[in-house]
Design an enzyme around this catalytic site. Structure first.
Site, PDB file in Angstrom:
ATOM      1  N   GLU B 103       4.944  -6.706  42.779  1.00  0.00           N
ATOM      2  CA  GLU B 103       4.149  -6.300  41.625  1.00  0.00           C
ATOM      3  C   GLU B 103       4.803  -5.169  40.837  1.00  0.00           C
ATOM      4  O   GLU B 103       4.718  -5.122  39.616  1.00  0.00           O
ATOM      5  CB  GLU B 103       2.731  -5.904  42.062  1.00  0.00           C
ATOM      6  CG  GLU B 103       1.870  -7.078  42.516  1.00  0.00           C
ATOM      7  CD  GLU B 103       2.206  -7.568  43.908  1.00  0.00           C
ATOM      8  OE1 GLU B 103       2.926  -6.856  44.642  1.00  0.00           O
ATOM      9  OE2 GLU B 103       1.754  -8.666  44.288  1.00  0.00           O
ATOM     10  N   HIS B 173      -9.416  -9.819  48.095  1.00  0.00           N
ATOM     11  CA  HIS B 173      -9.500 -10.788  47.000  1.00  0.00           C
ATOM     12  C   HIS B 173     -10.787 -10.585  46.230  1.00  0.00           C
ATOM     13  O   HIS B 173     -11.357 -11.529  45.700  1.00  0.00           O
ATOM     14  CB  HIS B 173      -9.417 -12.227  47.531  1.00  0.00           C
ATOM     15  CG  HIS B 173      -8.145 -12.537  48.243  1.00  0.00           C
ATOM     16  ND1 HIS B 173      -7.945 -12.226  49.563  1.00  0.00           N
ATOM     17  CD2 HIS B 173      -6.982 -13.091  47.809  1.00  0.00           C
ATOM     18  CE1 HIS B 173      -6.726 -12.596  49.926  1.00  0.00           C
ATOM     19  NE2 HIS B 173      -6.122 -13.125  48.878  1.00  0.00           N
TER      20      HIS B 173
END
Lengths: 474, 368
Positions: B103, B173
Site C-alpha cells: 500500500e 475487513h
C-alpha cells in the site's frame, strides 16, 4: 526486440533440454509433475508491462552471459524441471542453502586513483574541458556555500543547515550526467544537483532565510529547496518517501514517451525504510526509467552501516528485485559521472530502473543539530576530509590536464565567497511573506474553515500584537 | 447461532439499502437535481448497484482524460469488488494495471504520477489496509502543495477504498478509518451513500485539484440499487445535502450509515417525531453552514457513524455545532457510533450503531 531476444534464448534452452530428454527417455528420475518441458514464455508472461524480463536478460550485458546459461543447460544440471507459477525450475538433490553473502564483496567502479590519475584500463565517459571545468567550479561553489551557510547558522542568522561535505562529487557529477528534462526527487543532501541546474546562490539564500522570494514561502526548514522550473521536487524531511514517488514520475515520463528519466537520491539509512523496498519492487515490475542513487556515506546520523544492515551494502539488493545495479566510488567524479551517464541511457532506451550505490563518507555532521564527534573518531573524519576529499582529487586530474591553475583557483574561491556573502546580505533584507500565505496552498483554494481561522487569528493579533513576530506582515 | 444473527443483520441491512434506494433516497434524487447545472452530458438513467456506478465513473474518468490511470492490487481483472471491470480491456494495461501488494508503494507511486500532471486513481483494496500508506498520504500527499509553495502539487490523486461493516468482515475487513484522514489539512475525504452519489462524487473527486480519499461503503456495493444517470456528471464536494426535511431533530451521517438513519427516521415518524436527515458527503473540508442552519431550526442534533465513538468525526461535528448553536440547542448533542473496541466478528450486531440505538437516542434527545 527485447522480448524476441529473451524468448529466443528460452527457446534455445528448451530445444536443448527436450533433446536431452528424448535421448534418455522417462526414467525413475523423471518428475511426475513435469510434462513436456517447454521453457518458452507462456501467455501469462505477456501481461501488461510486466512481461518479458524474467530472469533472462535482454541487453548486451546480459547477452554476454547467455553462453554461460546455455552451457549450464548443456551440463545437465537442469535436466529435471518442474513448472511453478513464475516459471520452470530445475531440481537439485543436494540441500544447498543460498549463502547469505557472496565470497567476495561487489567491486567498486573507479576511474581516478587517489592522486587524480586515470586508472589504467578503466572505462569512462569522456568529458570535455568545458564540462570538466564547469563541474569543478560547481564542486568548489558547493564547498564554499556549505562553509559559509554553516557559519551563518552558527552565528544565529539562519535556524538550521546541513552540509554536503565529502559528497561534492556525487552531487555535481551525477547532476552533470543528467539532462535538464530529467526529474529529480532529492533527499536533502543533494543541493549540488540544484546548483548545477542553475539555482542561484541568491535562491539558495532566500530559501534558508524563508523570505518572500523563497519558493516554499517560508513554510519549511532551511535546506528544503525545490524548483519546478528546474525539475527538482521540493525536499521533504521524511526519509525515503520520495522513492516510490520517483517510480510514479518515471512511469509518467515513459507513458509520455519522453527522452527523460527520473532520478531519486537517498542515503544508506534510507534503504531500511519500507519505501525503499516498495520503490525498487514497483520500479522493476512497472519497468520505470528511474535511477535509484544511494549515497552510502557510512552514517545515518549516528548509526553506522554495520548497525543498519548486514548485506554487502546496497548494490546487492538490486538483483533481488530484478534491477541492474552498480557500485561506484562516490568520491571519484569521473566514475560517478560515467555511471550515471550509462544508467540514464539504459533507463530510458531500455525502459528499466537502475540502482547505483555510491560509496562515500559524510564528512560533516548530520546537520547543525548534531555533533558527530560524539559517536565517531575525529581522526577518521579528518582523514576523509583531507586525504579522501573528492574535490581535491578531481582538481588534480583537471590540473593534470593543464586546464586549471592556482591563480584561477584563488580567483574562483574569492568570487564565490563574495557572491554568497552578498546573497546572504540581500536575503536577510528581503521581508517575509505576509500572514495570508499561512493559509494558502493547503488546498488549491482557501476553504471556509481556514478563512474563519484567519479572521479569528487576525483578531487575536490585533489584541496581542506583542505575542507575534514583527517580521511577518499582517 | 452467530451465523443466524449475522444473516438477520444482513437482511436488515439489505432492507435498509432497498428502502433507501427505492424511496428514502428519492428525496436525495430531487436534491441532486438541484445541482443539475453542475452536470454535464445527458442520456437516460438506469438502475444499477454501487459498484457498477463506481465502475461507470472510472470508465468515464479514463475516457475523458487520456492522462488518467487506474491501478491497485488486483484491479487488472476487475477488482475484488468488481469496481474496475472492463477497464483494462478497454483502456489497455498501461493505464489500468495491477500493482505489487504494497500500500505504501501504491500511494507513493500514485503521488509521483499525480505530481507529473496525471490523474492517478489508486485503489486500496480495503480501508483496513490503508495504514501502510499513512505516511505517504499524511506527510507527502497532504503537504505536497503547501510545502513547495505551490511549485508542485499532487492534486490529481484520488485514493479509492472500500470501508465499513459488511456483516462478516471482522477486524480487518470492516473498519471505518475516515477520522484519521479528517485530521490532515490538505486532504479531502469523501464518502457516498448510494450509487448515484457514488458516481457523481467520484468523478468530482477525480477531477478535483486536490488529493482526495474516497471511501466506498462496501456493504452497499451490491445491495444499494438506484437510478443512475448514464452520462458524465459530477456532484459538488464540500456540500452536505439535506435528504429528508424535518423539524424536531437533525440527524447527520455519511456512507452506509445513511440507510440506517433513514430507517430510524421512518420509525420516529410513526411516533410523531419529524427528523431532518443530512448526508455530510464530504467530511473535510465539511459543510458547517448546512448543518448549522438545520440545527438552528430543530434545536437538536444526533450524529451517527460506524467508527468508534471516541475521536470519531462525530466529535468534531458536535464540538463545532455546540460552538455555533449553543443558545439554540435544546438538548446535548447525541452520538450513536461504533463501540471503542476493535471491530468484532461475532459481536458485530452489538458493536454497530443500529436503528433502535438511534431511535432511542432520537427519543431521548427530543424528550430531553
Amino acid at each position: 526486440m527485447a522480448a524476441w531476444l529473451s524468448s529466443e534464448l528460452a527457446r534455445r534452452a528448451a530445444r536443448r533440454i527436450a533433446g536431452e530428454l528424448r535421448r534418455r527417455g522417462p526414467g525413475p528420475w523423471f518428475p511426475s509433475s513435469s510434462t513436456v518441458p517447454v521453457l518458452g514464455p507462456t501467455a501469462g508472461y505477456h501481461r501488461g508491462f510486466c512481461s518479458v524480463r524474467r530472469f533472462a536478460g535482454d541487453t548486451a550485458a546480459a547477452t554476454a552471459t547467455a553462453e554461460d546459461s546455455d552451457n549450464e543447460f548443456a551440463a545437465g544440471e537442469l535436466q529435471q524441471v518442474v513448472d511453478f507459477p513464475g516459471g520452470k525450475l530445475s531440481f537439485v538433490g543436494e540441500m544447498n542453502f543460498v549463502p547469505e553473502s557472496q565470497r567476495e564483496r561487489i567491486k567498486c567502479y573507479r576511474v581516478l586513483d587517489d592522486d587524480g590519475g586515470i586508472i589504467y584500463s578503466s572505462r569512462f565517459q569522456e568529458v570535455s574541458k568545458e564540462l570538466a571545468l564547469k563541474m569543478y567550479s560547481s564542486m568548489v561553489t558547493l564547498q564554499i556555500m556549505d562553509t559559509i551557510f554553516y557559519e551563518a547558522q552558527r552565528q544565529g542568522r539562519i535556524s538550521f543547515y546541513l552540509t554536503s561535505n565529502g559528497e561534492e562529487a556525487i552531487n555535481i557529477a551525477s547532476a552533470a550526467a543528467l539532462s535538464a528534462d530529467d526529474i529529480v526527487l532529492p533527499q536533502y543532501r543533494e543541493p549540488g544537483v540544484l546548483l548545477w541546474r542553475g539555482f542561484t546562490l541568491q535562491e539558495f539564500a532566500n530559501q534558508l532565510f524563508g523570505n518572500k522570494m523563497d519558493y516554499g514561502k517560508g513554510r519549511q526548514m532551511p535546506i528544503h529547496y525545490g524548483s519546478n522550473r528546474l525539475n527538482y521536487f521540493t525536499v521533504s524531511s521524511p526519509i525515503a518517501t520520495q522513492l516510490p514517488q520517483a517510480v510514479g514520475a518515471a512511469y509518467s515520463l515513459k507513458m509520455d514517451k519522453k527522452d527523460a528519466c527520473a532520478i531519486t537520491y537517498f542515503g544508506d539509512g534510507g534503504t531500511s525504510e519500507g519505501d525503499f523496498h516498495a520503490a525498487l519492487n514497483f520500479a522493476a515490475v512497472t519497468e520505470a526509467p528511474v535511477i535509484f542513487f544511494c549515497r552510502n556515506n557510512g552514517w545515518a546520523i549516528s548509526t553506522p552501516t554495520t548497525e543498519q544492515f548486514r548485506s554487502d551494502g546496497i548494490v546487492t539488493r538490486g538483483q533481488a528485485y530484478g534491477i541492474r545495479s552498480i557500485r561506484v566510488d562516490g568520491n571519484d567524479t569521473l566514475a560517478v559521472y560515467s555511471a550515471v551517464h550509462a544508467a540514464r541511457e539504459m533507463a530510458i532506451t531500455e525502459g528499466r530502473p537502475i540502482l547505483i550505490e555510491a560509496m562515500t563518507y559524510r564528512v560533516g555532521h548530520h546537520s547543525t543539530s548534531d555533533d558527530s564527534t560524539k559517536y565517531r573518531l575525529a581522526d577518521e573524519i579528518e582523514h576523509w576530509r583531507t586525504a579522501r576529499d573528492p574535490v581535491s582529487r578531481y582538481r588534480k586530474w583537471v590540473q593534470g590536464n593543464s586546464w586549471w591553475c592556482d591563480a584561477e583557483e584563488t580567483e574562483l574561491r574569492n568570487s564565490v565567497r563574495q557572491e554568497i556573502l552578498q546573497a546572504i546580505q540581500v536575503a536577510e533584507r528581503i521581508p517575509k511573506h505576509g500572514l495570508a500565505e499561512l493559509f494558502t496552498d493547503v488546498y488549491d483554494q482557501v476553504p471556509s474553515n481556514l478563512r474563519e481561522q484567519q479572521r479569528s487569528l487576525l483578531d487575536t493579533i490585533n489584541k496581542h500584537p506583542s505575542d507575534y513576530p514583527t517580521d511577518v506582515p499582517v | 447461532m452467530a451465523m443466524k444473527v449475522l444473516r438477520e443483520v444482513g437482511r436488515k441491512r439489505s432492507g435498509a439499502a432497498w428502502i433507501g434506494g427505492s424511496r428514502g433516497f428519492a428525496d436525495c434524487a430531487a436534491a441532486a437535481m438541484g445541482v443539475a447545472e453542475r452536470r454535464e452530458g445527458g442520456g437516460g438513467t438506469k438502475a444499477v448497484n454501487l459498484f457498477t456506478a463506481v465502475n461507470q465513473a472510472l470508465h468515464i474518468a479514463l475516457d475523458t482524460d487520456p492522462r488518467s490511470y487506474v491501478f491497485g492490487e488486483d484491479v487488472g481483472f476487475g477488482g475484488v469488488f468488481r469496481c474496475t471491470t472492463g477497464l483494462a480491456d478497454r483502456f489497455g494495461k498501461n493505464r489500468v494495471f495491477n500493482t505489487p501488494l504494497c500500500e505504501q508503494g501504491i500511494a507513493g507511486f500514485a503521488i509521483g504520477l499525480a505530481a507529473m500532471g496525471n490523474r492517478a486513481i489508486a485503489e486500496i483494496q480495503f480501508a483496513d489496509y490503508i495504514f501502510p500508506a499513512f505516511d505517504q498520504l499524511v506527510n507527502e500527499a497532504a503537504k505536497f502543495r503547501y510545502r513547495s509553495g505551490n511549485e508542485f502539487n499532487c492534486g490529481g490523486l484520488t485514493i479509492r477504498s472500500p470501508y465499513g461493516a459488511v456483516g462478516h468482515g471482522g477486524h480487518y475487513h470492516s473498519q471505518s478509518p475516515e477520522a484519521f484522514f479528517c485530521h490532515v489539512p490538505g486532504l479531502k475525504v469523501v464518502i457516498p451513500r448510494s450509487p448515484r452519489e457514488a458516481k457523481g462524487l467520484l468523478l468530482a473527486s477525480i477531477r478535483d485539484p486536490n488529493p482526495v480519499i474516497f471511501f466506498e461503503p462496501k456493504w452497499l456495493y451490491r445491495l444499494s440499487v438506484e437510478e443512475v444517470p448514464e452520462g458524465d456528471y459530477m456532484l459538488p464536494l464540500s456540500q452536505a445535502e439535506v435528504i429528508r426535511k424535518g423539524s424536531d431533530i437533525t440527524l447527520i451521517g455519511w456512507g452506509a450509515q445513511l440507510a440506517v438513519l433513514e430507517q430510524a427516521c421512518e420509525d420516529a415518524a410513526k411516533d410523531g417525531i419529524s427528523c431532518e436527515l443530512i448526508d455530510l458527503r464530504t467530511l473535510i473540508p465539511w459543510d458547517k453552514e448546512t448543518v448549522e442552519a438545520s440545527v438552528s431550526k430543530t434545536g437538536k442534533l444526533l450524529i451517527s457513524h460506524e467508527a468508534p465513538i471516541t475521536g470519531g468525526f462525530g466529535a468534531e461535528i458536535a464540538a463545532s455545532i455546540a460552538e455555533r448553536c449553543f443558545l439554540r440547542l435544546e438538548a446535548p448533542v447525541a452520538r450513536v457510533c461504533g463501540l471503542d473496541t476493535p471491530f468484532p466478528l461475532v459481536y458485530e450486531p452489538f458493536y454497530m450503531p443500529t436503528k433502535n440505538k438511534i431511535l432511542d437516542a432520537i427519543k431521548a434527545t427530543v424528550n430531553y
